[in-house]
Design a protein around this motif. Structure first.
Motif, short mmCIF file in Angstrom:
data_model
loop_
_atom_site.label_atom_id
_atom_site.label_comp_id
_atom_site.label_asym_id
_atom_site.label_seq_id
_atom_site.Cartn_x
_atom_site.Cartn_y
_atom_site.Cartn_z
N ARG A 90 0.83 -1.20 0.00
CA ARG A 90 0.00 0.00 0.00
C ARG A 90 0.87 1.26 0.00
O ARG A 90 0.55 2.26 -0.64
N SER A 91 2.01 1.19 0.71
CA SER A 91 2.92 2.34 0.73
C SER A 91 3.55 2.56 -0.65
O SER A 91 3.84 3.70 -1.03
N LEU A 92 3.77 1.46 -1.39
CA LEU A 92 4.28 1.61 -2.75
C LEU A 92 3.27 2.36 -3.62
O LEU A 92 3.63 3.20 -4.44
N SER A 93 1.99 2.04 -3.42
CA SER A 93 0.95 2.78 -4.14
C SER A 93 0.97 4.25 -3.75
O SER A 93 0.80 5.12 -4.60
N SER A 94 1.20 4.50 -2.48
CA SER A 94 1.18 5.87 -1.99
C SER A 94 2.32 6.71 -2.54
O SER A 94 2.12 7.84 -2.98
N LYS A 95 3.53 6.16 -2.54
CA LYS A 95 4.70 6.94 -2.91
C LYS A 95 5.08 6.84 -4.39
O LYS A 95 5.60 7.79 -4.97
N ASN A 96 4.83 5.67 -4.98
CA ASN A 96 5.33 5.44 -6.34
C ASN A 96 4.27 5.51 -7.43
O ASN A 96 4.46 6.18 -8.44
N ASP A 97 3.15 4.77 -7.23
CA ASP A 97 2.18 4.68 -8.31
C ASP A 97 0.83 4.18 -7.79
O ASP A 97 0.61 2.96 -7.69
N PRO A 98 -0.10 5.08 -7.46
CA PRO A 98 -1.41 4.65 -6.95
C PRO A 98 -2.30 4.01 -8.01
O PRO A 98 -3.35 3.45 -7.68
N TYR A 99 -1.89 4.07 -9.29
CA TYR A 99 -2.67 3.48 -10.38
C TYR A 99 -2.31 2.02 -10.62
O TYR A 99 -3.00 1.33 -11.36
N HIS A 100 -1.26 1.55 -9.98
CA HIS A 100 -0.72 0.21 -10.23
C HIS A 100 -1.70 -0.86 -9.73
O HIS A 100 -1.95 -0.97 -8.53
N ILE A 101 -2.20 -1.66 -10.65
CA ILE A 101 -3.23 -2.65 -10.30
C ILE A 101 -2.67 -3.77 -9.44
O ILE A 101 -3.32 -4.20 -8.46
N ILE A 102 -1.48 -4.27 -9.74
CA ILE A 102 -0.91 -5.39 -8.99
C ILE A 102 -0.69 -5.00 -7.53
O ILE A 102 -1.01 -5.77 -6.62
N TRP A 103 -0.16 -3.81 -7.31
CA TRP A 103 0.05 -3.37 -5.93
C TRP A 103 -1.27 -3.24 -5.19
O TRP A 103 -1.36 -3.59 -4.01
N PHE A 104 -2.29 -2.77 -5.88
CA PHE A 104 -3.61 -2.65 -5.26
C PHE A 104 -4.14 -4.03 -4.88
O PHE A 104 -4.62 -4.24 -3.75
N VAL A 105 -4.05 -4.99 -5.81
CA VAL A 105 -4.60 -6.33 -5.55
C VAL A 105 -3.83 -7.03 -4.44
O VAL A 105 -4.42 -7.67 -3.57
#
Length: 318
Positions: free
Chosen positions: A88-103
């Motif tokens: 979730r922190s990767l989504s926050s700092k790097n790419d909130p659009y990233h589907i794999i990180w979200f899933v």
């Protein structure tokens, strides 16, 4: 919490939220929108990673110290939460659009409470075994260990699979600009069944405590476990609160009020779960159900001594 902006009302169907301060990288794994409904708070992620990592370490140490291997799922839950918030922190700092990180973060954060629940179910089983070993008569079918453990665990596993499948479908639909309603309905069904199942479990827990209090022969014995039973009940209620929040959020639909305001996630997802694992670390079963391996050993050392003395010195009228 991060602020999100809605796309204009005339945007084509399937539009969601984008952060004007975080342009879409448009990578191979990026959705058109931020599926979260907001850009996750990095501060919340860091706080969660620290607290769940500490909780994981504490539970692992207590597992080794007390040899309560049946409580392993709780340590695993803390580990999953830690990993989930890292993604979730990767989504926050790097790419909130990233589907794999979200899933991945969704999978970890959704699955973790199932292991917490499983640990609670095992503790109730141990308490029932202890109660029977010190003389309580608990012959109700719904207090049978197999019914509680395997019944509720099976429901949790099936409903969690439904939730993960629903979330994956939502992510895929958003990526391909398709209608995500089917995925949301699957997610909603899984949460509804899980909430109903946990309602039944809380009822069973209440009836179990009531059955103990009705038996005058064991009033003094049950008082020695009251703090532990109360801790289990409170942890259960916190997990239940988190499940009801997820149910309400999903019932409102995608990008509804609850789902696009991270404050609700922080207060009704993160907070109840982290408090629950902390409670179960302080009131750890290793200190209340020592040497718990089977029905004969679920009693406390004092109870086992009393049982042994009774066998060696049978009553005259026996």
């Amino acid at each position: 919490m991060a602020t999100t902006t809605s796309l204009p009302p005339n945007t084509p169907t399937g539009a969601g939220f984008q952060n004007s301060n975080f342009p879409n990288p448009n990578g191979p794994h990026d959705a058109r929108i931020i599926i979260y409904g907001y850009t996750p708070s990095f501060a919340l992620c860091v706080l969660a990673i620290v607290l769940f990592a500490i909780s994981c370490a504490v539970h692992v140490l207590q597992l080794v110290r007390y040899r309560t291997w049946f409580f392993t799922p709780l340590a695993l839950a803390c580990f999953l939460e830690t990993v989930g918030y890292i993604f979730r922190s990767l989504s926050s700092k790097n790419d909130p659009y990233h589907i794999i990180w979200f899933v991945v973060q969704y999978f970890m954060i959704v699955v973790a409470p199932v292991f917490i629940s499983a640990s609670i179910y095992v503790c109730i089983n141990k308490l029932i075994a202890w109660a029977k070993s010190v003389g309580y008569v608990l012959d109700q079918w719904w207090l049978a260990p197999k019914v509680i453990l395997w019944g509720f665990v099976t429901v949790d596993i099936l409903t969690t699979i439904m939730q993960i499948a629903g979330a994956a479908l939502i992510g895929s639909s958003q990526s391909n600009q398709n209608d995500p309603t089917t995925g949301n309905n699957i997610l909603l069904a899984g949460l509804a069944i899980q909430s109903f199942s946990f309602t039944i479990f809380l009822t069973v827990l209440t009836l179990f405590r009531f059955a103990l209090s009705k038996d005058p022969r064991g009033q003094s014995k049950v008082r020695t476990k009251d703090w532990f039973i109360s801790a289990l009940a409170l942890a259960s209620l916190l997990v239940y609160l988190r499940t009801l929040f997820r149910l309400s959020e999903t019932a409102e639909g995608l990008f509804s009020y609850l789902s696009i305001h991270e404050v609700f996630f922080g207060t009704l997802e993160f907070t109840p779960v982290v408090i629950a694992v902390a409670i179960l670390a302080v009131w750890h079963p290793g200190r209340w159900l020592p040497y718990s391996t089977d029905a004969s050993s679920d009693a406390s050392p004092t109870a086992r001594v009393e049982t042994s003395l009774e066998k060696e010195n049978p009553r005259a009228d026996a």
